[in-house]
Design an enzyme around this catalytic site. Structure first.
Site, PDB file in Angstrom:
ATOM      1  N   HIS A  82      83.644  -9.929  77.283  1.00  0.00           N
ATOM      2  CA  HIS A  82      82.871 -10.757  78.201  1.00  0.00           C
ATOM      3  C   HIS A  82      82.231 -11.906  77.417  1.00  0.00           C
ATOM      4  O   HIS A  82      82.323 -13.052  77.804  1.00  0.00           O
ATOM      5  CB  HIS A  82      81.814  -9.915  78.909  1.00  0.00           C
ATOM      6  N   GLU A 140      80.685 -19.280  78.387  1.00  0.00           N
ATOM      7  CA  GLU A 140      80.243 -18.412  77.296  1.00  0.00           C
ATOM      8  C   GLU A 140      79.830 -19.225  76.063  1.00  0.00           C
ATOM      9  O   GLU A 140      78.835 -18.911  75.406  1.00  0.00           O
ATOM     10  CB  GLU A 140      81.337 -17.409  76.940  1.00  0.00           C
ATOM     11  N   HIS A 144      75.836 -19.176  75.576  1.00  0.00           N
ATOM     12  CA  HIS A 144      75.517 -18.201  74.533  1.00  0.00           C
ATOM     13  C   HIS A 144      75.904 -18.669  73.127  1.00  0.00           C
ATOM     14  O   HIS A 144      75.128 -18.515  72.189  1.00  0.00           O
ATOM     15  CB  HIS A 144      76.214 -16.879  74.840  1.00  0.00           C
TER      16      HIS A 144
END
Length: 270
Positions: A82, A140, A144
């Site tokens: 993920h 992502e 992040h």
């Protein structure tokens, strides 16, 4: 520029790349537990968030070429990535830490590995940090990956390092060797699954369930990528006995939709 994905899988070496530029401050509040601009600081640890496709794909409502749940050539009976998330010990996390925009060309040599081990399992386009919709990988990296500095310094390093850690700490193999295999009939003791991971990696994971099915599994690491206990690992949403559903062909009332979805040979999640 770097070893091939197959070489990475066999060596699982962590590769450090030079600084490509300074990070600039651009913080966007991204979730109720994300730190605001004035609160943002360097993260405490990494969480490698993994998805169990057999559970995630149960929520598939329609198919498209970017949705790995619809690909008939990929059984997806292993945990997939993920994201690699920089987190704080208090349960919050930094988000959108620079103005670096995702550039698919920078990870062109990793496309095959990312398509297989880090696929999108949705047809939707998530939001990025710059007010527009983008790919799963763009989300992502921008949300992040940009907060991984100074351990990870650029987009290519983020994706390559995540793949290396995923291969080195292969939780699917650990569980299979302990007898916890994909099944649409068996239920397994949660404590046994946690113990198998603790025995292999000497650290406690965090598990997230959808009813009694494991949906996500988080493995946590110090900044040098040595395993550590996940913060708040005792707050699992899972019951005492859980399942690891085998991924099956997605169908609807009109038949097997997978037959209309070709396997992507190019870039996934776009």
């Amino acid at each position: 520029m770097a070893s091939s994905p197959l070489a990475m899988k066999s060596t699982a070496a962590l590769i450090h790349l030079p600084i490509t530029g300074l990070l600039f401050t651009f913080i966007l509040l991204a979730g109720t537990n994300a730190k605001s601009n004035s609160q943002q600081r360097e993260f405490d640890y990494f969480a490698l968030a993994l998805q169990w496709p057999g559970t995630v794909c149960r929520g598939t409502r329609h198919c498209c070429s970017s949705n790995a749940c619809c690909r008939r050539s990929n059984d997806l009976n292993e945990f997939t990535i993920h994201g690699l998330w920089p987190d704080y010990n208090d349960g919050t996390w930094p988000a959108c830490c620079s103005n670096s925009r995702f550039d698919i060309k920078k990870i062109s040599t990793l496309h095959d590995a990312l398509n297989h081990y880090w696929p999108s399992m949705s047809c939707s386009s998530p939001s990025t940090c710059h007010g527009h919709k983008g790919s799963f990988w763009a989300h992502e990296w921008e949300k992040h990956g940009t907060c991984s500095y100074p351990v990870i310094r650029d987009e290519y390093d983020y994706f390559l390092r995540t793949l290396n850690v995923y291969f080195k700490y292969n939780v699917t193999s650990v569980l299979n060797e302990a007898g916890y295999v994909p099944s649409n009939s068996e239920k397994y003791p949660l404590g046994g699954i946690v113990s198998a991971i603790e025995n292999a990696f000497h650290a406690t994971p965090l598990l997230v369930c959808s009813k009694d099915a494991i949906e996500e599994l988080h493995l946590c690491y110090y900044k040098n990528f040595e395993p550590r206990d996940c913060a708040h690992s005792s707050k699992s949403s899972c019951p005492d006995y859980v399942s690891l559903p085998a991924k099956t062909s997605w169908t609807s009332g009109t038949g097997n939709i997978e037959q209309a979805i070709p396997t992507s040979s190019g870039v996934g999640a776009l």
